[in-house]
Design a protein around this motif. Structure first.
Motif, PDB file in Angstrom:
ATOM      1  N   LEU A  64     -20.013 -30.489   0.040  1.00 22.32           N
ATOM      2  CA  LEU A  64     -19.330 -31.405  -1.660  1.00 22.32           C
ATOM      3  C   LEU A  64     -19.094 -32.962  -1.292  1.00 22.32           C
ATOM      4  CD1 LEU A  64     -16.114 -28.633  -2.195  1.00 22.32           C
ATOM      5  CD2 LEU A  64     -17.907 -29.073  -3.340  1.00 22.32           C
ATOM      6  N   ASN A  65     -19.333 -33.203  -2.274  1.00 25.75           N
ATOM      7  CA  ASN A  65     -19.319 -34.962  -1.852  1.00 25.75           C
ATOM      8  C   ASN A  65     -18.204 -35.372  -3.154  1.00 25.75           C
ATOM      9  OD1 ASN A  65     -19.524 -37.353  -2.514  1.00 25.75           O
ATOM     10  ND2 ASN A  65     -21.531 -37.529  -2.006  1.00 25.75           N
ATOM     11  N   ILE A  66     -17.002 -35.243  -2.614  1.00 26.92           N
ATOM     12  CA  ILE A  66     -15.712 -35.641  -3.131  1.00 26.92           C
ATOM     13  C   ILE A  66     -15.639 -36.979  -3.017  1.00 26.92           C
ATOM     14  CG2 ILE A  66     -12.904 -35.009  -3.764  1.00 26.92           C
ATOM     15  CD1 ILE A  66     -13.913 -31.866  -2.509  1.00 26.92           C
ATOM     16  N   ASN A  67     -15.459 -38.040  -4.225  1.00 25.37           N
ATOM     17  CA  ASN A  67     -14.808 -39.456  -3.610  1.00 25.37           C
ATOM     18  C   ASN A  67     -13.825 -39.558  -4.234  1.00 25.37           C
ATOM     19  OD1 ASN A  67     -14.960 -41.854  -4.303  1.00 25.37           O
ATOM     20  ND2 ASN A  67     -16.277 -42.255  -5.216  1.00 25.37           N
ATOM     21  N   ILE A  68     -12.748 -39.797  -3.350  1.00 24.34           N
ATOM     22  CA  ILE A  68     -11.039 -39.890  -3.423  1.00 24.34           C
ATOM     23  C   ILE A  68     -11.083 -41.180  -4.011  1.00 24.34           C
ATOM     24  CG2 ILE A  68     -10.297 -37.833  -2.921  1.00 24.34           C
ATOM     25  CD1 ILE A  68      -9.592 -39.669   0.005  1.00 24.34           C
ATOM     26  N   PRO A  69      -9.862 -42.057  -4.327  1.00 19.95           N
ATOM     27  CA  PRO A  69      -9.641 -43.359  -4.386  1.00 19.95           C
ATOM     28  C   PRO A  69      -9.540 -43.927  -3.458  1.00 19.95           C
ATOM     29  CG  PRO A  69      -8.491 -42.335  -5.989  1.00 19.95           C
ATOM     30  CD  PRO A  69      -8.888 -41.493  -4.979  1.00 19.95           C
ATOM     31  N   ALA A  70      -8.899 -43.849  -2.170  1.00 22.37           N
ATOM     32  CA  ALA A  70      -9.111 -44.595  -0.955  1.00 22.37           C
ATOM     33  C   ALA A  70      -8.732 -43.349   0.371  1.00 22.37           C
ATOM     34  CB  ALA A  70      -7.631 -45.495  -1.163  1.00 22.37           C
ATOM     35  N   GLU A  71      -8.884 -43.914   0.998  1.00 24.16           N
ATOM     36  CA  GLU A  71      -8.442 -43.299   2.112  1.00 24.16           C
ATOM     37  C   GLU A  71      -6.625 -43.006   2.966  1.00 24.16           C
ATOM     38  OE1 GLU A  71      -8.594 -43.515   7.613  1.00 24.16           O
ATOM     39  OE2 GLU A  71      -9.466 -44.998   5.616  1.00 24.16           O
ATOM     40  N   ASP A  72      -6.237 -43.352   2.355  1.00 27.19           N
ATOM     41  CA  ASP A  72      -4.071 -43.653   1.793  1.00 27.19           C
ATOM     42  C   ASP A  72      -4.282 -43.194   0.317  1.00 27.19           C
ATOM     43  OD1 ASP A  72      -3.972 -43.808   4.689  1.00 27.19           O
ATOM     44  OD2 ASP A  72      -3.793 -46.298   3.965  1.00 27.19           O
ATOM     45  N   PHE A  73      -4.667 -42.119   0.537  1.00 24.60           N
ATOM     46  CA  PHE A  73      -4.144 -40.827  -0.858  1.00 24.60           C
ATOM     47  C   PHE A  73      -3.019 -41.389  -1.672  1.00 24.60           C
ATOM     48  CE2 PHE A  73      -6.143 -37.712  -4.230  1.00 24.60           C
ATOM     49  CZ  PHE A  73      -6.055 -38.009  -5.000  1.00 24.60           C
ATOM     50  N   GLU A  74      -2.443 -41.711  -2.550  1.00 27.34           N
ATOM     51  CA  GLU A  74      -1.805 -41.666  -3.654  1.00 27.34           C
ATOM     52  C   GLU A  74      -1.482 -41.332  -4.843  1.00 27.34           C
ATOM     53  OE1 GLU A  74       0.653 -45.016  -0.349  1.00 27.34           O
ATOM     54  OE2 GLU A  74       0.212 -45.916  -2.008  1.00 27.34           O
ATOM     55  N   VAL A  75      -0.621 -41.075  -5.390  1.00 28.85           N
ATOM     56  CA  VAL A  75      -0.633 -40.653  -6.795  1.00 28.85           C
ATOM     57  C   VAL A  75       0.823 -40.578  -6.740  1.00 28.85           C
ATOM     58  CG1 VAL A  75      -0.597 -38.496  -7.256  1.00 28.85           C
ATOM     59  CG2 VAL A  75      -0.692 -39.721  -8.408  1.00 28.85           C
ATOM     60  N   LEU A  76       1.108 -41.867  -8.489  1.00 27.09           N
ATOM     61  CA  LEU A  76       2.359 -42.033  -8.170  1.00 27.09           C
ATOM     62  C   LEU A  76       2.992 -40.922  -9.801  1.00 27.09           C
ATOM     63  CD1 LEU A  76       2.994 -45.503  -9.876  1.00 27.09           C
ATOM     64  CD2 LEU A  76       3.433 -45.147  -7.172  1.00 27.09           C
ATOM     65  N   GLY A  94       4.111 -38.932 -12.450  1.00 31.81           N
ATOM     66  CA  GLY A  94       3.611 -39.820 -13.747  1.00 31.81           C
ATOM     67  C   GLY A  94       2.895 -39.774 -14.615  1.00 31.81           C
ATOM     68  N   GLN A  95       1.666 -40.981 -13.382  1.00 30.34           N
ATOM     69  CA  GLN A  95       0.691 -41.542 -13.625  1.00 30.34           C
ATOM     70  C   GLN A  95      -1.029 -39.953 -12.872  1.00 30.34           C
ATOM     71  OE1 GLN A  95      -0.418 -44.559 -14.874  1.00 30.34           O
ATOM     72  NE2 GLN A  95       2.012 -44.012 -15.365  1.00 30.34           N
ATOM     73  N   ASN A  96      -1.886 -40.808 -13.484  1.00 33.77           N
ATOM     74  CA  ASN A  96      -3.138 -39.990 -12.708  1.00 33.77           C
ATOM     75  C   ASN A  96      -3.853 -40.695 -12.110  1.00 33.77           C
ATOM     76  OD1 ASN A  96      -2.849 -37.826 -14.390  1.00 33.77           O
ATOM     77  ND2 ASN A  96      -3.824 -39.116 -16.602  1.00 33.77           N
ATOM     78  N   GLN A  97      -4.994 -40.286 -10.689  1.00 31.55           N
ATOM     79  CA  GLN A  97      -5.765 -40.535  -9.847  1.00 31.55           C
ATOM     80  C   GLN A  97      -6.764 -39.843 -10.326  1.00 31.55           C
ATOM     81  OE1 GLN A  97      -5.605 -43.000  -8.503  1.00 31.55           O
ATOM     82  NE2 GLN A  97      -4.437 -43.979  -6.478  1.00 31.55           N
ATOM     83  N   THR A  98      -8.594 -40.746 -10.677  1.00 31.39           N
ATOM     84  CA  THR A  98      -9.435 -40.141 -10.239  1.00 31.39           C
ATOM     85  C   THR A  98     -10.142 -39.546  -9.450  1.00 31.39           C
ATOM     86  OG1 THR A  98      -9.738 -41.283 -13.407  1.00 31.39           O
ATOM     87  CG2 THR A  98     -11.314 -40.629 -12.099  1.00 31.39           C
ATOM     88  N   ILE A  99     -10.684 -38.385  -9.607  1.00 30.78           N
ATOM     89  CA  ILE A  99     -11.093 -38.097  -8.435  1.00 30.78           C
ATOM     90  C   ILE A  99     -13.355 -37.132  -8.718  1.00 30.78           C
ATOM     91  CG2 ILE A  99     -12.310 -36.595  -6.301  1.00 30.78           C
ATOM     92  CD1 ILE A  99      -8.282 -36.144  -6.508  1.00 30.78           C
ATOM     93  N   LEU A 100     -14.067 -38.019  -8.396  1.00 29.94           N
ATOM     94  CA  LEU A 100     -15.227 -37.425  -9.031  1.00 29.94           C
ATOM     95  C   LEU A 100     -16.022 -36.613  -7.837  1.00 29.94           C
ATOM     96  CD1 LEU A 100     -17.856 -37.943 -11.071  1.00 29.94           C
ATOM     97  CD2 LEU A 100     -18.653 -39.542  -8.964  1.00 29.94           C
ATOM     98  N   GLY A 132     -21.951 -35.050 -11.184  1.00 29.97           N
ATOM     99  CA  GLY A 132     -20.751 -34.814 -10.636  1.00 29.97           C
ATOM    100  C   GLY A 132     -20.006 -34.517 -12.033  1.00 29.97           C
ATOM    101  N   GLU A 133     -18.720 -34.686 -11.417  1.00 34.72           N
ATOM    102  CA  GLU A 133     -17.307 -34.562 -12.921  1.00 34.72           C
ATOM    103  C   GLU A 133     -16.577 -35.498 -12.184  1.00 34.72           C
ATOM    104  OE1 GLU A 133     -15.149 -31.479 -15.292  1.00 34.72           O
ATOM    105  OE2 GLU A 133     -17.011 -30.525 -14.845  1.00 34.72           O
ATOM    106  N   SER A 134     -15.486 -35.500 -12.832  1.00 35.09           N
ATOM    107  CA  SER A 134     -14.574 -36.660 -13.238  1.00 35.09           C
ATOM    108  C   SER A 134     -13.201 -35.161 -13.384  1.00 35.09           C
ATOM    109  CB  SER A 134     -14.009 -37.412 -13.423  1.00 35.09           C
ATOM    110  OG  SER A 134     -15.045 -38.439 -12.928  1.00 35.09           O
ATOM    111  N   VAL A 135     -12.223 -35.649 -12.373  1.00 33.80           N
ATOM    112  CA  VAL A 135     -11.056 -34.666 -12.259  1.00 33.80           C
ATOM    113  C   VAL A 135      -9.554 -35.659 -12.044  1.00 33.80           C
ATOM    114  CG1 VAL A 135     -11.965 -32.434 -12.071  1.00 33.80           C
ATOM    115  CG2 VAL A 135     -10.826 -33.699 -10.068  1.00 33.80           C
ATOM    116  N   TYR A 136      -9.108 -35.425 -12.852  1.00 36.83           N
ATOM    117  CA  TYR A 136      -7.546 -36.201 -12.849  1.00 36.83           C
ATOM    118  C   TYR A 136      -6.357 -35.442 -12.097  1.00 36.83           C
ATOM    119  CZ  TYR A 136     -10.310 -38.628 -16.026  1.00 36.83           C
ATOM    120  OH  TYR A 136     -11.406 -39.007 -16.750  1.00 36.83           O
ATOM    121  N   LEU A 137      -5.918 -36.061 -10.495  1.00 36.42           N
ATOM    122  CA  LEU A 137      -4.724 -35.188  -9.983  1.00 36.42           C
ATOM    123  C   LEU A 137      -3.803 -36.202 -11.010  1.00 36.42           C
ATOM    124  CD1 LEU A 137      -3.462 -33.575  -8.014  1.00 36.42           C
ATOM    125  CD2 LEU A 137      -3.655 -35.470  -6.771  1.00 36.42           C
ATOM    126  N   SER A 138      -2.687 -35.310 -10.934  1.00 39.23           N
ATOM    127  CA  SER A 138      -1.420 -36.171 -12.092  1.00 39.23           C
ATOM    128  C   SER A 138      -0.103 -36.219 -10.947  1.00 39.23           C
ATOM    129  CB  SER A 138      -0.895 -35.445 -13.342  1.00 39.23           C
ATOM    130  OG  SER A 138      -2.528 -35.888 -13.994  1.00 39.23           O
TER     131      SER A 138
END
Length: 199
Positions: free
Chosen positions: A85-97, A99-105, A145-151
């Motif tokens: 699996l090739n999972i592209n997270i936004p940053a090494e220190d993965f944070e989400v606020l 009420g907000q979303n983070q996109t993961i490819l 790939g496909e993008s998913v959203y972590l909220s």
């Protein structure tokens, strides 16, 4: 007269030859000419594949050099593709606020033989959730790939930042893609503050 020698690969998807033609004449007959055999990266975990480099009979108006054929050369294209699996997270220190979303490819490392279902789970559903529980990638979509959203879940409680574990699990009829789960740590950032609202 010049002597023309044509060279080819039995399987150009696994290995190519360059140049495909060599020409010897009165000026260069004694000089070696190089042919490069290049293994092809097919992005498929198909194991080591054998192919053959063939030399066609030489062509020349000089009867002494017409119709001479060199022996074929057997070559093996060593497979370097590894399913994963090739999972592209936004940053090494993965944070989400909250009420907000983070996109993961999410992509695959190699082209699968069968479709691959990838399930996404958060260990604390009170703090974060995915927009979909599962995606499917196949031989057409594996590389885009496909993008998913972590909220982050808004709880309206001042409870501080909360760590969660995010797990991606692949399953497929392609045995190469029955993989160990991939787990990431994420931090759900608390955005709630104490305040007094007067109407």
């Amino acid at each position: 007269s010049e002597v023309r020698l044509t060279i080819s690969s039995s399987n150009a998807k696994e290995g190519t030859v360059e140049p495909g033609t060599l020409i010897f004449n009165k000026d260069n007959w004694g000089e070696p000419q190089t042919v490069t055999v290049q293994g092809q990266d097919d992005n498929v975990r198909d194991g080591n594949v054998n192919y053959t480099v063939f030399f066609a009979p030489s062509e020349s108006n000089d009867e002494d050099y017409n119709g001479i054929q060199a022996s074929p050369i057997k070559v093996t294209n060593i497979d370097n593709d590894v399913a994963g699996l090739n999972i592209n997270i936004p940053a090494e220190d993965f944070e989400v606020l909250e009420g907000q979303n983070q996109t993961i490819l999410v992509k695959l490392n190699t082209q699968p033989k069968k479709e691959v279902k990838i399930a996404m789970v958060v260990d604390n559903k009170d703090e974060a959730a995915f927009n979909v529980p599962e995606i499917t990638l196949d031989a057409e979509s594996w590389n885009t790939g496909e993008s998913v959203y972590l909220s982050g879940i808004s709880d309206y409680i001042i409870d501080g930042d909360k760590p969660v574990k995010v797990t991606f699990t692949a399953a497929s009829e392609d045995e190469d893609y029955n993989l160990e789960p991939v787990v990431f740590d994420a931090l759900v950032k608390d955005v709630d503050v104490a305040d007094l609202v007067v109407n």
